[in-house]
Scaffold this motif. Sequence first.
Motif, short mmCIF file in Angstrom:
data_model
loop_
_atom_site.label_atom_id
_atom_site.label_comp_id
_atom_site.label_asym_id
_atom_site.label_seq_id
_atom_site.Cartn_x
_atom_site.Cartn_y
_atom_site.Cartn_z
N GLY A 51 57.34 16.13 22.68
CA GLY A 51 56.17 16.80 22.16
C GLY A 51 56.37 18.23 21.70
O GLY A 51 55.45 18.86 21.19
N LEU A 52 57.56 18.78 21.88
CA LEU A 52 57.80 20.17 21.49
C LEU A 52 58.39 20.24 20.08
O LEU A 52 59.08 19.33 19.63
N PHE A 57 61.26 26.71 20.88
CA PHE A 57 62.57 26.96 21.50
C PHE A 57 63.15 28.29 21.08
O PHE A 57 62.95 28.76 19.96
N ASN A 58 63.91 28.89 21.99
CA ASN A 58 64.74 30.05 21.70
C ASN A 58 66.09 29.77 22.36
O ASN A 58 66.17 29.69 23.59
N VAL A 59 67.11 29.59 21.55
CA VAL A 59 68.45 29.30 22.05
C VAL A 59 69.35 30.45 21.60
O VAL A 59 69.40 30.76 20.41
N MET A 71 62.36 27.49 26.52
CA MET A 71 61.33 26.76 25.79
C MET A 71 59.99 27.06 26.41
O MET A 71 59.86 27.23 27.62
N GLU A 72 58.99 27.19 25.55
CA GLU A 72 57.65 27.52 26.00
C GLU A 72 56.66 26.84 25.07
O GLU A 72 56.77 26.92 23.86
N SER A 73 55.71 26.15 25.68
CA SER A 73 54.73 25.41 24.89
C SER A 73 53.34 25.68 25.46
O SER A 73 53.12 25.60 26.67
N LYS A 74 52.43 26.02 24.57
CA LYS A 74 51.04 26.21 24.95
C LYS A 74 50.20 25.30 24.06
O LYS A 74 50.40 25.25 22.86
N SER A 75 49.28 24.61 24.67
CA SER A 75 48.36 23.81 23.85
C SER A 75 47.00 23.81 24.52
O SER A 75 46.87 23.89 25.73
#
Length: 141
Positions: A51-52, A57-59, A71-75
């Motif tokens: 779902g991301l 992402f930040n690699v 990785m950070e996800s807000k919904s």
Amino acid sequence: MLPTLNRNTWMPSIFNDFFDTDFMLRPNATAPAINVRESDAEYTVELAAPGLKKEDFNVNIDKDGNLHIHMESKSEQKEEDKKAHYLRREFAYSKYEQTLLLPDDVDKEKIEAKVNDGVLTVNLPKMERKEESALKQIEVK
């Protein structure tokens, strides 16, 4: 005499009802599954991220030369019906960070990352090493 375990059947359900809610963090939350594979040419890191999107992402390579995956996800699910009120409103937020120590033979300038079908794949190519032969003829003078 053997010790006996006295269980009250009402006690666990009270605690489950109190602690096992969406308002409390669950202590058994797990990090995404991660696979690391090695071939002759490269290492491959795969991280489950259903779902991301790539924007989540930040690699990067940190100051110590390690691979850092963030990785950070807000919904938020919103309903714009002004005649209704919320009985339940759900927010989702997930954050994950992983730092991997890179082997010495990784070519850090050629690292690539992509997201496809819910999997973040980071390719870590190995540096080409020139094999030196231990055999050497020494001329006697």
